[in-house]
Design a protein around this motif. Structure first.
Motif, short mmCIF file in Angstrom:
data_model
loop_
_atom_site.label_atom_id
_atom_site.label_comp_id
_atom_site.label_asym_id
_atom_site.label_seq_id
_atom_site.Cartn_x
_atom_site.Cartn_y
_atom_site.Cartn_z
N ALA A 10 0.80 -1.23 0.00
CA ALA A 10 0.00 0.00 0.00
C ALA A 10 0.83 1.27 0.00
CB ALA A 10 -0.94 0.00 1.21
N THR A 11 2.12 1.19 0.31
CA THR A 11 2.95 2.40 0.33
C THR A 11 3.63 2.68 -1.01
OG1 THR A 11 4.87 1.16 1.16
CG2 THR A 11 3.39 2.14 2.81
N GLY A 12 3.55 1.75 -1.96
CA GLY A 12 4.17 1.95 -3.26
C GLY A 12 3.29 2.74 -4.22
N ASN A 13 3.83 3.08 -5.39
CA ASN A 13 3.08 3.85 -6.39
C ASN A 13 1.77 3.18 -6.76
OD1 ASN A 13 5.02 5.83 -6.57
ND2 ASN A 13 5.97 5.04 -8.43
N VAL A 14 1.82 1.88 -7.07
CA VAL A 14 0.63 1.17 -7.53
C VAL A 14 -0.34 0.94 -6.38
CG1 VAL A 14 -0.23 -0.97 -8.56
CG2 VAL A 14 1.83 0.12 -9.48
N GLY A 15 0.18 0.58 -5.20
CA GLY A 15 -0.68 0.37 -4.05
C GLY A 15 -1.47 1.61 -3.67
N ARG A 16 -0.81 2.75 -3.66
CA ARG A 16 -1.49 4.01 -3.36
C ARG A 16 -2.55 4.32 -4.42
NH1 ARG A 16 1.12 7.30 0.58
NH2 ARG A 16 3.15 6.47 1.22
N ASP A 31 -14.70 -3.24 5.05
CA ASP A 31 -13.51 -3.18 5.90
C ASP A 31 -12.30 -3.22 4.99
OD1 ASP A 31 -11.94 -3.09 8.14
OD2 ASP A 31 -12.31 -5.17 8.77
N ILE A 32 -11.23 -2.54 5.38
CA ILE A 32 -10.03 -2.51 4.55
C ILE A 32 -8.79 -2.57 5.43
CG2 ILE A 32 -9.99 0.03 4.42
CD1 ILE A 32 -8.95 -0.39 1.47
N ALA A 33 -7.81 -3.37 4.99
CA ALA A 33 -6.51 -3.45 5.66
C ALA A 33 -5.43 -3.11 4.65
CB ALA A 33 -6.29 -4.85 6.23
N VAL A 34 -4.46 -2.31 5.06
CA VAL A 34 -3.34 -1.95 4.19
C VAL A 34 -2.07 -2.57 4.76
CG1 VAL A 34 -4.37 0.12 3.21
CG2 VAL A 34 -3.17 0.30 5.38
N LEU A 35 -1.33 -3.25 3.90
CA LEU A 35 -0.16 -4.01 4.33
C LEU A 35 1.10 -3.49 3.65
CD1 LEU A 35 -1.61 -7.64 4.00
CD2 LEU A 35 -1.95 -5.99 5.85
N LYS A 39 9.90 -2.65 6.86
CA LYS A 39 10.60 -1.37 6.81
C LYS A 39 9.63 -0.20 6.64
CE LYS A 39 11.60 -1.37 1.83
NZ LYS A 39 12.65 -1.32 0.79
N SER A 40 8.43 -0.48 6.13
CA SER A 40 7.41 0.57 5.95
C SER A 40 6.29 0.47 6.96
CB SER A 40 6.83 0.52 4.53
OG SER A 40 7.83 0.67 3.56
N LEU A 41 6.46 -0.38 7.96
CA LEU A 41 5.41 -0.63 8.94
C LEU A 41 5.00 0.64 9.66
CD1 LEU A 41 3.99 -3.26 9.65
CD2 LEU A 41 5.48 -3.48 11.63
N GLY A 42 3.69 0.86 9.75
CA GLY A 42 3.18 2.04 10.45
C GLY A 42 3.05 3.27 9.58
N GLY A 48 -9.75 7.50 0.46
CA GLY A 48 -10.83 8.48 0.51
C GLY A 48 -10.51 9.52 1.57
N GLU A 49 -11.42 9.71 2.50
CA GLU A 49 -11.19 10.68 3.57
C GLU A 49 -10.54 10.05 4.80
OE1 GLU A 49 -14.93 12.52 4.37
OE2 GLU A 49 -15.03 13.55 2.44
N LYS A 50 -10.27 8.76 4.73
CA LYS A 50 -9.67 8.06 5.86
C LYS A 50 -8.15 8.03 5.74
CE LYS A 50 -13.58 4.86 6.45
NZ LYS A 50 -13.96 3.42 6.41
N THR A 51 -7.49 7.97 6.88
CA THR A 51 -6.06 7.73 6.94
C THR A 51 -5.85 6.39 7.62
OG1 THR A 51 -5.56 10.09 7.08
CG2 THR A 51 -3.85 8.56 7.80
N LEU A 52 -5.12 5.49 6.94
CA LEU A 52 -4.93 4.13 7.43
C LEU A 52 -3.46 3.88 7.73
CD1 LEU A 52 -7.05 2.32 4.68
CD2 LEU A 52 -7.85 3.11 6.91
N LYS A 53 -3.19 3.08 8.76
CA LYS A 53 -1.82 2.70 9.11
C LYS A 53 -1.53 1.31 8.58
CE LYS A 53 -0.02 5.10 13.08
NZ LYS A 53 0.22 5.15 14.49
N THR A 54 -0.36 1.15 7.98
CA THR A 54 0.00 -0.14 7.41
C THR A 54 0.29 -1.17 8.49
OG1 THR A 54 2.30 0.57 7.19
CG2 THR A 54 0.90 0.83 5.26
N GLN A 55 -0.09 -2.41 8.16
CA GLN A 55 0.19 -3.56 9.01
C GLN A 55 1.25 -4.43 8.35
OE1 GLN A 55 -3.47 -5.50 10.55
NE2 GLN A 55 -4.61 -3.88 9.49
N ASP A 56 1.76 -5.39 9.09
CA ASP A 56 2.87 -6.24 8.63
C ASP A 56 2.36 -7.34 7.71
OD1 ASP A 56 5.17 -7.64 8.27
OD2 ASP A 56 5.49 -8.13 10.39
#
Length: 340
Positions: A10-16, A31-35, A39-42, A48-56
Motif C-alpha cells: 500500500a505504500t508503493g506507487n501502484v498500491g497508493r 472493511d479494509i486493511a493496508v499491508l 521497513k514501511s510498517l506504520g 478516501g477521507e480516511k487515513t490508514l496505518k499499514t500492518q505487517d
C-alpha cells in the motif's frame, strides 16, 4: 453489503493508486486493511477521507477477507499470495509471477471478463503487464470485427513503470544536467534516462528480445488469441507517467480506417482523439490521471493489403496496473462473489 479488502504494498506507487481508485469508483468496502513490508510498517496512507496505518504483510492473517490486491513484486507475492489464497481470500496480483500459469486467469475486463470465473483453481487472478493491458483494450474490438493476423508494436514506456526509483532517477538526472558540478550515474536504468531513450526493459532473453517484449507476446496470446503473431520493441523514455505505443495491425479481412475509428469510439475503456491537425492527438502528459485508453493517429497502412496503424496512450499506473486490478475486482463481484 460490501467486501473486506486487503491492499498489500500500500505504500508503493501502484498500491497508493489502488486505494485512490477504490475510493474514486466507490467500490463497496465494508472493511479494509493496508499491508507493507516491515521497513514501511506504520506508514500512513490515504483511502478516501480516511487515513490508514499499514500492518505487517509477513504476519497478517487473511482468513475472513474477501479480496487481496497484491502490488509487492514477485518475491513477496510468491511467499504470501498462496497463503492468502489458501485462507479463502481471492488474490488479484499485479506482479508477473502468475501471468503465464495456465491455472491462473489473466484478465483485462474489456477483453476477457469471463475468465474471472476460473479464479477458484488457485484463488488467484493475474493483472497483465502495463504495456499489454492498454494494447489489448485497443486490439479486442478490431479483432472481433476483422480478425488480427499480426501485430508490430513499438512502446514508449514511462519511468513510473520502474517504480519510485525510476521516477527519482529521471528527476535527479534532469536536475544534474543543468548543474555542471553534479553527476547522477544510472542505478535503476542501464544508461542515462534523462534526455535519452533506452531500448531495454527487463532482462535479455536468448533470442535477443527482452522479457518485457516477451510478456507482450505471451500475454496478448493468452487473453486475446493464441494464433496472433506479435513482435514488440519496448523502449524506456524520459516521461514520468503514461505509456505510449505505435501499433501496426494486419488483419485477415479488410478494415477501413473510418470503420476502425467508429468501432473504437464505441468500445469500452477507449477514448478516440484523432484529428488530422496540429495537436489533434493525445500524449502521455494529457493521459496522466485518466481512466481511459486513448487512441489517435488511426490510418490505413498502404504497404499491406489489410493494415491499420494507430497510436495508443494510457496512464500505466491506472489502466496498466491499479485501475485494471480494481476493474477485475468489480467483475469478480458481478460474476463470482455477487454480494457487492
Amino acid at each position: 453489503m460490501g467486501y473486506r479488502i486487503v491492499v498489500a504494498g500500500a505504500t508503493g506507487n501502484v498500491g497508493r493508486e489502488m486505494l485512490n481508485i477504490l475510493a474514486e469508483r466507490h467500490f463497496p468496502v465494508d472493511d479494509i486493511a493496508v499491508l507493507a513490508s516491515r521497513k514501511s510498517l506504520g506508514t500512513e496512507v490515504s483511502f478516501g477521507e480516511k487515513t490508514l496505518k499499514t500492518q505487517d504483510l509477513d504476519t497478517f492473517d487473511f482468513a475472513g477477507w474477501d479480496i487481496a490486491f497484491f502490488a509487492v513484486g514477485s518475491g513477496a507475492t510468491e511467499k504470501h499470495a498462496p497463503r492468502a489464497a489458501k485462507a479463502g481470500c481471492i488474490v488479484i496480483d499485479n506482479s508477473s509471477l502468475y501471468r503465464t500459469d495456465p491455472d491462473v486467469p489473466l484478465v483485462v475486463p474489456e477483453v476477457n471478463p469471463e475468465a474471472v470465473e476460473q479464479c477458484h483453481k488457485k484463488n488467484i487472478i493475474a493483472n497483465p503487464n502495463c504495456s499489454t493491458a492498454q494494447m489489448v483494450v485497443a486490439l479486442k474490438p478490431l479483432h472481433d470485427r476483422a480478425r488480427i493476423k499480426r501485430v508490430v508494436v513499438s512502446t514508449y514506456q514511462s519511468v513510473s513503470g520502474a517504480g519510485k526509483e525510476g521516477m527519482d532517477e529521471l528527476w535527479d538526472q534532469t536536475k544534474a544536467i543543468y548543474n555542471p558540478t553534479a553527476e547522477v550515474k544510472p542505478k535503476k536504468f542501464q544508461k542515462q534516462i534523462a534526455f535519452n531513450v533506452i531500448p531495454h526493459i527487463d532482462v535479455f532473453l536468448d533470442d535477443g528480445s527482452t522479457k518485457e517484449e516477451w510478456k507482450m507476446v505471451a500475454e496478448t496470446k493468452k487473453m486475446l488469441d493464441p494464433s496472433i503473431k506479435i513482435t514488440a520493441t519496448c523502449v524506456r523514455v524520459p516521461v514520468f507517467v503514461g505509456h505510449s505505443e505505435a501499433i501496426n495491425i494486419e488483419f485477415e479481412d479488410f478494415l477501413d480506417e473510418d470503420e476502425a475509428r467508429d468501432i473504437l469510439r464505441e468500445s469500452p475503456g477507449i477514448m478516440v482523439v484523432d484529428k488530422r491537425e496540429d495537436g489533434g492527438y493525445i500524449t502521455p502528459v494529457e493521459c496522466a490521471g485518466d481512466f481511459a485508453t486513448f487512441i489517435s493517429r488511426i490510418r490505413q497502412d498502404p504497404t499491406i493489403d489489410n493494415g491499420i496503424n494507430l497510436w495508443c496512450v494510457s496512464d500505466n499506473l491506472r489502466k496498466g496496473a491499479a485501475l485494471n486490478a480494481v476493474q477485475i475486482a468489480e467483475t469478480l463481484g458481478k460474476r463470482v462473489l455477487k454480494k457487492g
